[in-house]
Enzyme design. Sequence first.
Site, mmCIF file in Angstrom:
data_model
loop_
_atom_site.group_PDB
_atom_site.id
_atom_site.type_symbol
_atom_site.label_atom_id
_atom_site.label_comp_id
_atom_site.label_asym_id
_atom_site.label_seq_id
_atom_site.Cartn_x
_atom_site.Cartn_y
_atom_site.Cartn_z
ATOM 1 N N SER A 97 0.826 -1.213 0.000
ATOM 2 C CA SER A 97 0.000 0.000 0.000
ATOM 3 C C SER A 97 0.859 1.261 0.000
ATOM 4 O O SER A 97 0.530 2.249 -0.667
ATOM 5 C CB SER A 97 -0.937 0.009 1.211
ATOM 6 O OG SER A 97 -1.903 -1.002 1.117
ATOM 7 N N LEU A 138 -9.344 11.361 -1.071
ATOM 8 C CA LEU A 138 -10.671 11.297 -1.679
ATOM 9 C C LEU A 138 -11.727 10.875 -0.659
ATOM 10 O O LEU A 138 -12.750 11.534 -0.490
ATOM 11 C CB LEU A 138 -10.662 10.330 -2.865
ATOM 12 C CG LEU A 138 -12.003 10.157 -3.605
ATOM 13 C CD1 LEU A 138 -12.448 11.475 -4.232
ATOM 14 C CD2 LEU A 138 -11.890 9.057 -4.666
ATOM 15 N N GLU A 152 -10.513 1.077 -1.998
ATOM 16 C CA GLU A 152 -10.451 1.354 -3.445
ATOM 17 C C GLU A 152 -11.541 0.594 -4.204
ATOM 18 O O GLU A 152 -11.330 0.045 -5.275
ATOM 19 C CB GLU A 152 -9.056 1.038 -3.990
ATOM 20 C CG GLU A 152 -8.002 1.950 -3.386
ATOM 21 C CD GLU A 152 -6.634 1.770 -3.987
ATOM 22 O OE1 GLU A 152 -6.539 1.395 -5.168
ATOM 23 O OE2 GLU A 152 -5.648 2.007 -3.272
ATOM 24 N N GLY A 153 -12.727 0.608 -3.617
ATOM 25 C CA GLY A 153 -13.887 -0.030 -4.219
ATOM 26 C C GLY A 153 -14.230 -1.331 -3.523
ATOM 27 O O GLY A 153 -13.472 -2.290 -3.575
#
Length: 386
Positions: A93, A133, A365-366
């Site tokens: 990561s 985000l 991330e989804g």
Amino acid sequence: MTPVDLLDLDSLLDDEERQIRSVVRRLVDDRVRPHVADWYERGQVPARELAREFGRLGLLGMHLTGYGCAGSTAVAYGLACLELEAGDSGVRSLVSVQGSLAMYAIWRYGSEEQKQRWLPAMATGEAIGCFGLTEPDHGSDPASMATRARRDGDDWLLHGGKMWITNAPVADVAVIWARAEEGVRGFAVPLDSPGVSVREIRRKMSLRASVTGEIALDDVRLPADALLPGAAGLKAPLSCLTEARHGIVWGALGSARDCLETTLAYAGTRTQFGRPLAGFQLTQAKLADMAVEWQKGFLLALHLGRLADAGRLRPEQVSVGKLNNVREALAIARQCRTILGANGVSGEYPIMRHANNLESVLTYEGTSEIHQLVIGQRLTGLSAFA
């Protein structure tokens, strides 16, 4: 060739790809494996030191071109992610957020001045970036972000907050996404700017060998040139996520491989009822099923990597990869834990650490559900998001 490579998958790679993989594997063996269990237990990782070491090997932004970046292929980058995550998801990561989110956003959408200012230092690991985000109340629905950017003369004022931001506590710059009057815009925000505060998120049960933080933006004043000029609309941050998810497609295979290799070695030496665990039919059935899923996941990742290198990779194809490979990697980790029994929950073995990490990889991330809907929209032509 690894013990789980039933199909001679190495023959599908070229010499350069195998060499890059070997270099990263040696780095992980030397620098990560001896320490990662302790990092995980303490919830502390020498992120800045690791970033500089990764930078010296050209791993940061390695698939980007120019500005000190290595300009490697998507497949080579994927193989590096696989080896890094075989060490730990948190280590991968660090690299993927740096290169595929923060650096990629500046590389693709930034001005030449922004690229020159940040990318060379980020490529060496002297500067660390993060990607702002996700918000406390807006994860899977970034269109509802509450962070706002408004013009004030020639400057911008940013107000809001970002949550679960990898690298934030050690970062020098954050790519912050905010809603302006004309839509979503991106900004390169030095984290020493007045009005910015960063709080490290502690007491995590997953990704403990990764630094995660919350960013608060209290009317942060930025000059006009902090705006990423090419980033207009929500498609910009989503394209960055697509870039990063490709690394996850490969990375999850690293966690799964490490679990499988550990379990094969354990089952071959652990004796019960007078013979090794590996000699029991039920154990072999588990091992066979897991190995088959790993081969399939590798073939999927390699196909997507080749598509990316040909410039033909589509977002929904990346969703297929992340949905399948993370889901199967988590299933492999859980199944491996059953073969190790009580030892499977011990920090002396990496199984539970990988399983705990993959619980986060499954949703960041989804989430799996989001990727299912992306695929469903592609299949039906109908959006089920609203």
